[in-house]
Scaffold this motif. Structure first.
Motif, PDB file in Angstrom:
ATOM      1  N   VAL A  29       0.867  -1.183   0.000  1.00 12.49           N
ATOM      2  CA  VAL A  29       0.000   0.000   0.000  1.00 12.49           C
ATOM      3  C   VAL A  29       0.901   1.230   0.000  1.00 12.49           C
ATOM      4  CG1 VAL A  29      -1.830   1.261   1.202  1.00 12.49           C
ATOM      5  CG2 VAL A  29      -1.752  -1.247   1.323  1.00 12.49           C
ATOM      6  N   THR A  44      -4.150   7.453  -0.958  1.00 14.91           N
ATOM      7  CA  THR A  44      -3.770   6.040  -0.877  1.00 14.91           C
ATOM      8  C   THR A  44      -3.900   5.392  -2.240  1.00 14.91           C
ATOM      9  OG1 THR A  44      -4.577   5.972   1.388  1.00 14.91           O
ATOM     10  CG2 THR A  44      -4.342   3.855   0.262  1.00 14.91           C
ATOM     11  N   ASN A  46      -2.780   1.533  -4.400  1.00 15.46           N
ATOM     12  CA  ASN A  46      -2.014   0.287  -4.533  1.00 15.46           C
ATOM     13  C   ASN A  46      -1.787  -0.081  -6.000  1.00 15.46           C
ATOM     14  OD1 ASN A  46      -4.582  -0.601  -5.121  1.00 15.46           O
ATOM     15  ND2 ASN A  46      -4.459  -2.448  -3.860  1.00 15.46           N
ATOM     16  N   ALA A  47      -2.303   0.756  -6.936  1.00 18.56           N
ATOM     17  CA  ALA A  47      -2.019   0.531  -8.361  1.00 18.56           C
ATOM     18  C   ALA A  47      -0.675   1.179  -8.685  1.00 18.56           C
ATOM     19  CB  ALA A  47      -3.136   1.099  -9.222  1.00 18.56           C
ATOM     20  N   CYS A  61      -1.569   4.475 -11.027  1.00 18.40           N
ATOM     21  CA  CYS A  61      -2.830   4.718 -11.732  1.00 18.40           C
ATOM     22  C   CYS A  61      -3.762   5.472 -10.794  1.00 18.40           C
ATOM     23  CB  CYS A  61      -3.489   3.403 -12.139  1.00 18.40           C
ATOM     24  SG  CYS A  61      -2.496   2.445 -13.279  1.00 18.40           S
ATOM     25  N   VAL A  62      -4.243   6.617 -11.262  1.00 15.94           N
ATOM     26  CA  VAL A  62      -5.084   7.498 -10.445  1.00 15.94           C
ATOM     27  C   VAL A  62      -6.399   7.731 -11.180  1.00 15.94           C
ATOM     28  CG1 VAL A  62      -5.265   9.805  -9.415  1.00 15.94           C
ATOM     29  CG2 VAL A  62      -3.055   8.614  -9.461  1.00 15.94           C
ATOM     30  N   GLN A  63      -7.477   7.697 -10.427  1.00 15.58           N
ATOM     31  CA  GLN A  63      -8.808   7.898 -11.004  1.00 15.58           C
ATOM     32  C   GLN A  63      -8.859   9.217 -11.790  1.00 15.58           C
ATOM     33  OE1 GLN A  63     -11.962   8.038  -8.074  1.00 15.58           O
ATOM     34  NE2 GLN A  63     -13.256   6.816  -9.419  1.00 15.58           N
ATOM     35  N   PHE A  94      -5.773   8.645   4.139  1.00 12.57           N
ATOM     36  CA  PHE A  94      -5.582   9.182   2.789  1.00 12.57           C
ATOM     37  C   PHE A  94      -6.511   8.541   1.750  1.00 12.57           C
ATOM     38  CE2 PHE A  94      -1.509  10.785   4.522  1.00 12.57           C
ATOM     39  CZ  PHE A  94      -1.628  12.116   4.112  1.00 12.57           C
ATOM     40  N   ALA A  95      -7.333   7.570   2.191  1.00 15.35           N
ATOM     41  CA  ALA A  95      -8.339   6.983   1.302  1.00 15.35           C
ATOM     42  C   ALA A  95      -9.737   7.519   1.604  1.00 15.35           C
ATOM     43  CB  ALA A  95      -8.339   5.460   1.431  1.00 15.35           C
ATOM     44  N   SER A  96      -9.866   8.309   2.686  1.00 12.87           N
ATOM     45  CA  SER A  96     -11.212   8.767   3.061  1.00 12.87           C
ATOM     46  C   SER A  96     -11.573  10.032   2.290  1.00 12.87           C
ATOM     47  CB  SER A  96     -11.299   9.000   4.570  1.00 12.87           C
ATOM     48  OG  SER A  96     -10.509  10.098   4.927  1.00 12.87           O
ATOM     49  N   LYS A  97     -12.798  10.061   1.799  1.00 15.57           N
ATOM     50  CA  LYS A  97     -13.242  11.206   0.991  1.00 15.57           C
ATOM     51  C   LYS A  97     -13.398  12.464   1.833  1.00 15.57           C
ATOM     52  CE  LYS A  97     -13.502   9.221  -2.991  1.00 15.57           C
ATOM     53  NZ  LYS A  97     -12.507   9.585  -4.016  1.00 15.57           N
ATOM     54  N   ARG A 101      -8.568  18.779   3.506  1.00 17.60           N
ATOM     55  CA  ARG A 101      -7.940  19.077   2.200  1.00 17.60           C
ATOM     56  C   ARG A 101      -7.151  20.371   2.313  1.00 17.60           C
ATOM     57  NH1 ARG A 101      -9.379  15.013  -1.817  1.00 17.60           N
ATOM     58  NH2 ARG A 101     -11.146  13.952  -0.877  1.00 17.60           N
ATOM     59  N   HIS A 141      -9.083   5.696 -15.475  1.00 16.48           N
ATOM     60  CA  HIS A 141      -7.901   6.087 -14.711  1.00 16.48           C
ATOM     61  C   HIS A 141      -6.864   6.746 -15.623  1.00 16.48           C
ATOM     62  CE1 HIS A 141      -9.648   3.929 -11.401  1.00 16.48           C
ATOM     63  NE2 HIS A 141      -8.583   4.094 -10.642  1.00 16.48           N
TER      64      HIS A 141
HETATM   65  C1  LIG Z   1      -5.836   0.053  -0.278  1.00 17.25           C
HETATM   66  C2  LIG Z   1      -6.360   1.116  -1.216  1.00 17.25           C
HETATM   67  C3  LIG Z   1      -5.797   1.255  -2.463  1.00 17.25           C
HETATM   68  C4  LIG Z   1      -6.243   2.242  -3.352  1.00 17.25           C
HETATM   69  N1  LIG Z   1      -5.641   2.354  -4.579  1.00 17.25           N
HETATM   70  C5  LIG Z   1      -6.017   3.341  -5.406  1.00 17.25           C
HETATM   71  C6  LIG Z   1      -5.334   3.536  -6.639  1.00 17.25           C
HETATM   72  O1  LIG Z   1      -4.387   2.824  -6.961  1.00 17.25           O
HETATM   73  N2  LIG Z   1      -5.736   4.540  -7.453  1.00 17.25           N
HETATM   74  C7  LIG Z   1      -6.790   5.369  -7.110  1.00 17.25           C
HETATM   75  O2  LIG Z   1      -7.120   6.262  -7.906  1.00 17.25           O
HETATM   76  N3  LIG Z   1      -7.453   5.212  -5.941  1.00 17.25           N
HETATM   77  C8  LIG Z   1      -7.068   4.246  -5.080  1.00 17.25           C
HETATM   78  N4  LIG Z   1      -7.700   4.096  -3.879  1.00 17.25           N
HETATM   79  C9  LIG Z   1      -8.825   4.994  -3.534  1.00 17.25           C
HETATM   80  C10 LIG Z   1      -8.319   6.380  -3.111  1.00 17.25           C
HETATM   81  O3  LIG Z   1      -7.361   6.310  -2.065  1.00 17.25           O
HETATM   82  C11 LIG Z   1      -9.499   7.224  -2.610  1.00 17.25           C
HETATM   83  O4  LIG Z   1     -10.523   7.232  -3.594  1.00 17.25           O
HETATM   84  C12 LIG Z   1      -9.067   8.642  -2.286  1.00 17.25           C
HETATM   85  O5  LIG Z   1     -10.147   9.309  -1.649  1.00 17.25           O
HETATM   86  C13 LIG Z   1      -8.671   9.398  -3.551  1.00 17.25           C
HETATM   87  O6  LIG Z   1      -8.395  10.721  -3.260  1.00 17.25           O
HETATM   88  P1  LIG Z   1      -9.439  11.896  -3.629  1.00 17.25           P
HETATM   89  O7  LIG Z   1     -10.560  11.770  -2.625  1.00 17.25           O
HETATM   90  O8  LIG Z   1      -8.637  13.144  -3.462  1.00 17.25           O
HETATM   91  O9  LIG Z   1      -9.898  11.651  -5.048  1.00 17.25           O
HETATM   92  C14 LIG Z   1      -7.281   3.110  -2.977  1.00 17.25           C
HETATM   93  C15 LIG Z   1      -7.862   2.970  -1.690  1.00 17.25           C
HETATM   94  C16 LIG Z   1      -7.388   1.995  -0.818  1.00 17.25           C
HETATM   95  C17 LIG Z   1      -7.994   1.868   0.566  1.00 17.25           C
END
Ligand SMILES: Cc1cc2nc3c(=O)[nH]c(=O)nc-3n(C[C@H](O)[C@H](O)[C@H](O)COP(=O)(O)O)c2cc1C
Length: 173
Positions: A29, A44, A46-47, A61-63, A94-97, A101, A141
């Motif tokens: 991670v 966060t 893991n891609a 890779c980012v959304q 860092f994964a929570s919406k 910010r 992505h």
């Molecule tokens: C373990 C884990 C791995 C993740 N991997 C990715 C990833 O590789 N790419 C991605 O875009 N989001 C990934 N996410 C989701 C983002 O961390 C999450 O959507 C985050 O809120 C994105 O930031 P933002 O809210 O600023 O868009 C992952 C979440 C977790 C818990």
């Protein structure tokens, strides 16, 4: 009747099956960070993958249409922080919406900058600090390829893992 030449063969799986199959691949991670004229940012991910040794290239890779994607493109830099097992709370943060910010994004989280100004998190098992080398739209992505300018790592600290949709830890017994 659907024209197979234009629509291609039907997929024999649902999107949750795709998530399930991808989740069968155990990963580490990371927290991908970037900073520029605006505030620092982290998310966060893991891609993450190695790409090339010479030159040293990695990818994340980012959304698409996300704050992270916009900022990495604008700043032209990012750092990949490889999390330690005890940093699971940072991964969740860092994964929570609804995380803070802007200027509050890193709050009390200990970090420093090295080569590019992207935050490097204290206590991680390693980091790769990169300049953006290329970006490619791919489905929903964006693939960001970074050239590594600086790195540090430790193989002594246990990494945080992700598998089957949940956090995992190395059993080194
Ligand atoms: C373990 C884990 C791995 C993740 N991997 C990715 C990833 O590789 N790419 C991605 O875009 N989001 C990934 N996410 C989701 C983002 O961390 C999450 O959507 C985050 O809120 C994105 O930031 P933002 O809210 O600023 O868009 C992952 C979440 C977790 C818990």
């Amino acid at each position: 009747m659907a024209d197979e030449r234009s629509s291609g063969p039907a997929r024999g799986f649902a999107s949750e099956d795709l998530r399930g199959a991808l989740g069968a691949f155990a990963t580490g991670v990371t927290v991908v960070t970037t900073s520029g004229e605006e505030h620092a940012y982290g998310m966060t991910a893991n891609a993450f993958s190695s790409v090339s040794l010479d030159p040293p290239l990695v990818l994340v890779c980012v959304q698409s249409f996300s704050e992270g994607g916009d900022l990495i493109r604008k700043n032209g830099v990012f750092a990949v922080n490889i999390l330690a097992a005890e940093q699971e709370p940072l991964s969740r943060y860092f994964a929570s919406k609804d995380r803070p910010r802007g200027r509050d994004a890193f709050g009390e989280i200990p970090h420093r900058t090295v080569a590019t100004g992207s935050p490097v998190l204290e206590g991680s098992v390693g980091y790769l600090d990169c300049t953006l080398s290329a970006s490619h739209e791919a489905g929903d992505h964006v693939i960001f390829i970074g050239e590594v300018l600086a790195l540090e790592y430790s193989h002594e600290t246990s990494p945080l893992l992700f598998h089957g949709g949940g956090y995992r830890f190395l059993d080194e017994s």
